[in-house]
Write an enzyme that holds these catalytic residues in place. Structure first.
Site, short mmCIF file in Angstrom:
data_model
loop_
_atom_site.label_atom_id
_atom_site.label_comp_id
_atom_site.label_asym_id
_atom_site.label_seq_id
_atom_site.Cartn_x
_atom_site.Cartn_y
_atom_site.Cartn_z
N LYS A 154 32.42 31.39 31.18
CA LYS A 154 32.78 31.25 32.59
C LYS A 154 32.77 29.80 33.09
O LYS A 154 33.74 29.09 32.90
CB LYS A 154 31.91 32.18 33.44
N ASP B 236 22.58 36.89 27.47
CA ASP B 236 23.95 36.70 27.93
C ASP B 236 23.88 36.05 29.31
O ASP B 236 23.63 36.72 30.30
CB ASP B 236 24.68 38.05 27.98
N PHE C 193 26.75 44.48 31.44
CA PHE C 193 28.15 44.06 31.29
C PHE C 193 28.21 42.87 30.34
O PHE C 193 27.65 41.81 30.61
CB PHE C 193 28.80 43.66 32.61
C1 PLP Z 1 32.16 37.94 32.57
C2 PLP Z 1 31.08 38.30 31.65
C3 PLP Z 1 31.33 38.52 30.28
C4 PLP Z 1 32.73 38.53 29.69
O1 PLP Z 1 33.40 37.32 29.83
P1 PLP Z 1 35.00 37.29 29.68
O2 PLP Z 1 35.34 35.83 29.72
O3 PLP Z 1 35.55 38.05 30.84
O4 PLP Z 1 35.34 37.93 28.40
C5 PLP Z 1 30.26 38.79 29.46
N1 PLP Z 1 29.01 38.85 29.94
C6 PLP Z 1 28.72 38.65 31.24
C7 PLP Z 1 27.31 38.71 31.70
C8 PLP Z 1 29.75 38.39 32.14
O5 PLP Z 1 29.48 38.25 33.44
#
Ligand code: PLP
Length: 398
Positions: A254, A225, A140
């Site tokens: 986040k 990420d 994700f």
């Molecule tokens: C939440 C998340 C994203 C996307 O972040 P948004 O602020 O919702 O665009 C990307 N990578 C990971 C691992 C995430 O948990």
């Protein structure tokens, strides 16, 4: 208005791209949330880990109030007195040379993809438009059109094509698959060190170390990420720290917001981020003084208030206690720090009904995939609060 009225209005006027629990929150303080009827809940989602610092942290409230009466947005056409300080502080904390600030997580991932492609063309002489990025299945990384192009989740992609080419999906946790996918055109390998949305999937020991090795041997960028796993969630600053691995490109978001104002960032060396030139990338809201002031304080309280160490010790305790629950429904517990997944057996009938039962007992959490309950409370949670939660979790799962 009643709880039900709030829900009816939302469901009528909002696109239905989420399936929320039917709880209408009005107020938050630390680990606690309060609904419109005044009912109190322990937050075990933390806004998908955007609220690691706890709801309405007083120091963040203070700095945001101060900043918003002074200056909120300049755009980067001009400089502002918060932006440089943010850049210096996040680079010093994370040990990277440079940062590129964005707003949401998906934008930071997009930025990292652009950086990797540019880097491949300029430093690896990959022929134009042929750069490849290796990613993992079950990933994700966000919801933009390019990012869903390399998702393996049908629901994320269905009828949203055509998709962006240039990505190779390999099995998560499998370094041989990565090795086999590498070509002279490979620009980067991008993975989550733990797959959060994928169900708190922790790869085999040595996975990240081996990726680091493969990247070094083949002149490829290792991009992590850590939008969800980073900034203390797993009990270390980064989940990659568990294998003492330093990615070339670190993506955060986040919790960089403290839950207040979206801020994301890509961290890397000057050799990578230095390839951006004026005019080739940007965002109106990026680097704005309000976001920067908040992000600086969000990082400050994480460190100065010992939240990362607390995530480690409370997370260890939480997982130990969950492991001792004798439940016919639990298949396994996956945990690192305060990122905890309770995997339910197929026969349990899905995680949703347990989340609803927990809501009834004053605990808010969300299923990930169909059969996994994720517990990810704010990193400020205390032992007593965990014990309070465990009593209720036990009663629901037994
Ligand atoms: C939440 C998340 C994203 C996307 O972040 P948004 O602020 O919702 O665009 C990307 N990578 C990971 C691992 C995430 O948990």
């Amino acid at each position: 208005m009643s709880n039900q009225q709030y829900i009816e209005i939302e469901d009528q006027y909002s696109a239905r791209n989420y399936h929320p629990l039917d709880v209408v929150i009005q107020r938050g303080e630390g680990v606690w949330l309060y609904d419109v009827a005044g009912q109190k809940y322990l937050d075990c989602l933390s806004g998908y880990s955007a609220v690691n610092q706890g709801h309405c942290h007083p120091k963040l409230v203070e700095v945001m109030k101060m900043q918003l009466e002074k200056l909120t947005l300049t755009s980067r056409a001009f400089r502002n007195d918060q932006f440089g300080a943010f850049c210096k502080e996040i680079c010093e904390l994370t040990d990277y040379e440079m940062v590129l600030a964005m707003n949401t997580g998906a934008e930071a991932v997009e930025t990292a993809i652009k950086a990797a492609r540019r880097w491949a063309y300029q430093t690896k002489q990959v022929p134009d438009n042929q750069a490849e990025i290796i990613v993992a299945d079950n990933n994700f990384h966000g919801r933009t059109t390019t990012i869903i192009s390399f998702s393996s989740a049908e629901a994320y992609k269905d009828q949203f094509g055509p998709f962006t080419p240039g990505f190779k999906i390999v099995s998560y946790g499998d370094t041989q698959a990565i090795e086999d996918a590498i070509t002279p055109h490979t620009a980067a390998i991008m993975v989550e060190p733990i797959q959060g949305e994928g169900g708190v999937v922790i790869p085999p020991d040595g996975y990240l170390k081996r990726i680091r090795q493969l990247c070094d041997e083949n002149t490829i960028l290792f991009m992590a990420d850590e939008i969800q796993t980073g900034l203390g969630r797993t009990g270390k600053l980064f989940a990659c720290d568990y294998e003492e691995v330093k990615p070339d490109v670190m993506i955060v978001g986040k919790a960089l917001s403290g839950g207040f104002y979206p801020v994301s960032a890509v961290l890397a060396s000057e050799a990578v981020l230095g390839l951006f030139k004026p005019g080739d990338h940007g965002s109106t809201f990026s680097g704005n003084p309000l976001g920067m002031a908040v992000a600086r304080k969000a990082l400050d309280v994480l460190v100065s208030e010992g939240m990362i160490e607390n995530a480690y010790s409370q997370g260890t305790y939480f997982a130990e206690q969950l492991n001792q629950i004798e439940s016919p429904h639990i298949e396994s517990i996956r945990a690192r720090g305060l990122l905890i997944g309770v995997v339910l057996k197929q026969e349990a009938g899905g995680a949703r009904r347990f989340c609803e039962a927990l809501e009834g007992k004053g605990i808010l959490c969300k299923e990930t995939h169909d059969h996994i309950i994720r517990f990810a409370p704010p990193l400020t949670i205390t032992r007593d609060q965990i014990d309070w939660a465990l009593e209720r979790i036990v009663s629901v799962l037994q």
